[in-house]
Design an enzyme around this catalytic site. Structure first.
Site, PDB file in Angstrom:
ATOM      1  CE  LYS A   9      -3.921  -2.355   2.853  1.00 56.49           C
ATOM      2  NZ  LYS A   9      -4.242  -2.272   3.667  1.00 56.49           N
ATOM      3  CE1 TYR A  49      -9.006  -2.980   0.468  1.00 52.62           C
ATOM      4  CE2 TYR A  49      -8.944  -1.381  -0.168  1.00 52.62           C
ATOM      5  CZ  TYR A  49      -8.081  -2.315   0.503  1.00 52.62           C
ATOM      6  OH  TYR A  49      -6.769  -2.493   1.182  1.00 52.62           O
ATOM      7  CG  PHE A  57     -12.524   0.854   7.650  1.00 52.44           C
ATOM      8  CD1 PHE A  57     -12.795   0.291   6.232  1.00 52.44           C
ATOM      9  CD2 PHE A  57     -13.396   0.173   8.075  1.00 52.44           C
ATOM     10  CE1 PHE A  57     -12.746  -1.204   6.667  1.00 52.44           C
ATOM     11  CE2 PHE A  57     -14.085  -1.307   7.839  1.00 52.44           C
ATOM     12  CZ  PHE A  57     -13.656  -1.646   6.828  1.00 52.44           C
ATOM     13  NE  ARG A  85      -6.350 -13.013   4.723  1.00 49.07           N
ATOM     14  CZ  ARG A  85      -6.726 -12.141   5.011  1.00 49.07           C
ATOM     15  NH1 ARG A  85      -6.425 -10.614   4.199  1.00 49.07           N
ATOM     16  NH2 ARG A  85      -7.025 -11.374   6.027  1.00 49.07           N
ATOM     17  CB  THR A  91      -7.027  -6.403  10.179  1.00 52.10           C
ATOM     18  OG1 THR A  91      -7.628  -7.156   9.142  1.00 52.10           O
ATOM     19  CG2 THR A  91      -7.426  -5.502   8.803  1.00 52.10           C
ATOM     20  NE  ARG A 102      -1.587  -6.025   6.797  1.00 56.37           N
ATOM     21  CZ  ARG A 102      -3.127  -6.578   6.919  1.00 56.37           C
ATOM     22  NH1 ARG A 102      -3.861  -7.837   7.497  1.00 56.37           N
ATOM     23  NH2 ARG A 102      -3.536  -6.308   5.346  1.00 56.37           N
ATOM     24  CG  ASN A 112      -3.593  -2.733   7.074  1.00 51.31           C
ATOM     25  OD1 ASN A 112      -3.454  -2.288   5.969  1.00 51.31           O
ATOM     26  ND2 ASN A 112      -4.349  -3.102   7.497  1.00 51.31           N
ATOM     27  CG  HIS A 115      -5.263  -6.440  -0.589  1.00 50.96           C
ATOM     28  ND1 HIS A 115      -6.271  -6.401   0.718  1.00 50.96           N
ATOM     29  CD2 HIS A 115      -5.078  -7.523  -1.703  1.00 50.96           C
ATOM     30  CE1 HIS A 115      -6.461  -7.323  -0.217  1.00 50.96           C
ATOM     31  NE2 HIS A 115      -6.276  -7.834  -1.703  1.00 50.96           N
ATOM     32  CD  GLU A 126      -8.456  -8.519  -3.553  1.00 50.57           C
ATOM     33  OE1 GLU A 126      -7.392  -9.590  -3.078  1.00 50.57           O
ATOM     34  OE2 GLU A 126      -9.396  -8.648  -2.705  1.00 50.57           O
TER      35      GLU A 126
HETATM   36  P1  IDP Z   1      -7.406  -6.961   5.879  1.00 50.79           P
HETATM   37  O1  IDP Z   1      -6.001  -6.544   4.993  1.00 50.79           O
HETATM   38  O2  IDP Z   1      -6.760  -8.253   6.720  1.00 50.79           O
HETATM   39  O3  IDP Z   1      -7.700  -8.119   4.292  1.00 50.79           O
HETATM   40  P2  IDP Z   1      -9.990  -6.312   5.668  1.00 50.79           P
HETATM   41  O4  IDP Z   1     -10.671  -6.381   7.085  1.00 50.79           O
HETATM   42  O5  IDP Z   1      -9.918  -6.678   4.646  1.00 50.79           O
HETATM   43  O6  IDP Z   1      -8.809  -6.664   6.236  1.00 50.79           O
HETATM   44  O7  IDP Z   1      -9.906  -4.542   6.136  1.00 50.79           O
HETATM   45  C1  IDP Z   1      -9.700  -4.532   4.541  1.00 50.79           C
HETATM   46  C2  IDP Z   1      -8.587  -3.017   5.019  1.00 50.79           C
HETATM   47  O8  IDP Z   1      -9.965  -1.325   5.675  1.00 50.79           O
HETATM   48  C3  IDP Z   1      -7.880  -3.647   5.752  1.00 50.79           C
HETATM   49  O9  IDP Z   1      -5.929  -3.791   5.891  1.00 50.79           O
HETATM   50  C4  IDP Z   1      -7.275  -1.703   5.985  1.00 50.79           C
HETATM   51  O10 IDP Z   1      -6.163  -0.807   5.901  1.00 50.79           O
HETATM   52  C5  IDP Z   1      -8.707  -1.325   6.615  1.00 50.79           C
HETATM   53  N1  IDP Z   1      -9.266  -1.108   7.728  1.00 50.79           N
HETATM   54  C6  IDP Z   1     -10.168  -2.682   8.285  1.00 50.79           C
HETATM   55  N2  IDP Z   1     -11.136  -2.509   9.523  1.00 50.79           N
HETATM   56  C7  IDP Z   1     -10.750  -1.202   9.976  1.00 50.79           C
HETATM   57  C8  IDP Z   1     -11.545  -0.441  10.937  1.00 50.79           C
HETATM   58  O11 IDP Z   1     -11.348  -1.018  11.665  1.00 50.79           O
HETATM   59  N3  IDP Z   1     -10.475   1.303  11.053  1.00 50.79           N
HETATM   60  C9  IDP Z   1      -9.133   1.403   9.583  1.00 50.79           C
HETATM   61  N4  IDP Z   1      -9.464   0.954   8.809  1.00 50.79           N
HETATM   62  C10 IDP Z   1      -9.840  -0.458   8.609  1.00 50.79           C
HETATM   63 MG    MG Z   2      -9.525  -8.071   3.006  1.00 50.78          MG
END
Ligand code: IDP
Ligand code: MG
Length: 147
Positions: A9, A49, A57, A85, A91, A102, A112, A115, A126
Site C-alpha cells: 500500500k 474494496y 472506514f 496471509r 489486520t 504488520r 497496515n 493487502h 483482485e
Molecule cells: P485485511 O487487509 O486484513 O484483509 P479487511 O478487513 O479486508 O482486512 O480490511 C481491508 C482494509 O481496510 C484493511 O487492511 C485496513 O487497511 C482497512 N480497515 C479494516 N478495518 C478497519 C478499521 O476498523 N479501521 C480502519 N481501517 C480498517
Molecule cells: Mg481483506
C-alpha cells in the site's frame, strides 16, 4: 498452482519497505509471477474494496489507497493465499503475531502496509482488477523442486 494478489500500500511504498516486504515472500519460497508499480484509480479502488462499501472506514480507505503509488503483485505457490496471509499478519497491528509484516512494521490498522487476498476466489477477482492475463508470467523456477 494457487495464485494470490498482494499489494504494498502507499504507506509501505513511502516508507521504503517494498524490498523488505517482497524479500519475505521470496525467502518463503513463493514464486513471483507478476508485478506492477502504479497509481490506483478511484474506480479500481472501489472494485477492490467493494466488500467494505458502507463501512465507516470505507471512504478513508479509498482515499488512502489512491493517495500514492502502490506495488501490486501476483504470487504463486501451494496454499499461496493462506501462507501469505500468515506472513502478513492480522489486520490490526496489535493483534498481528510477532514476526509478521504488520506486527514488525505497522502501528495502525489504517496504515497496515500490505493487502493480501483472503481466498483463491477473491484472488482471481483482485488479480483481474490489476492485471491482464498476458501480464501473468509463466516460467519455471528451478529451485521449486527443493521447496
Ligand atoms: P485485511 O487487509 O486484513 O484483509 P479487511 O478487513 O479486508 O482486512 O480490511 C481491508 C482494509 O481496510 C484493511 O487492511 C485496513 O487497511 C482497512 N480497515 C479494516 N478495518 C478497519 C478499521 O476498523 N479501521 C480502519 N481501517 C480498517
Ligand atoms: Mg481483506
Amino acid at each position: 498452482m494457487e495464485k494470490t494478489f498482494l499489494m504494498i500500500k502507499p504507506d509501505g511504498v513511502q516508507r521504503g519497505l517494498i524490498g523488505e516486504i517482497v524479500g519475505r515472500f521470496e525467502k518463503k519460497g513463493l514464486k513471483l509471477v507478476a508485478g506492477k508499480f502504479l497509481q490506483v484509480s478511484r474506480e479500481q479502488a472501489a472494485r477492490h474494496y467493494a466488500e467494505h462499501e458502507g463501512k465507516p472506514f470505507y471512504e478513508p480507505l479509498l482515499a488512502f489507497i489512491t493517495s500514492g503509488p502502490v506495488f501490486a503483485m501476483v504470487w504463486e505457490g501451494d496454499q499461496a493465499v493462506a501462507l501469505t496471509r500468515a506472513l502478513i499478519g492480522k489486520t490490526n497491528a496489535v493483534d498481528a503475531a510477532p514476526g509478521t509484516i504488520r506486527s514488525d512494521y505497522a502501528v495502525h490498522t489504517n496504515f497496515n502496509l500490505i493487502h493480501g487476498s483472503d481466498s483463491p476466489e477473491n484472488a482471481e477477482k483482485e488479480i483481474a482488477n490489476f492485471f491482464t492475463p498476458d501480464q501473468i508470467v509463466k516460467y519455471e523456477q528451478t529451485i521449486q523442486r527443493w521447496i
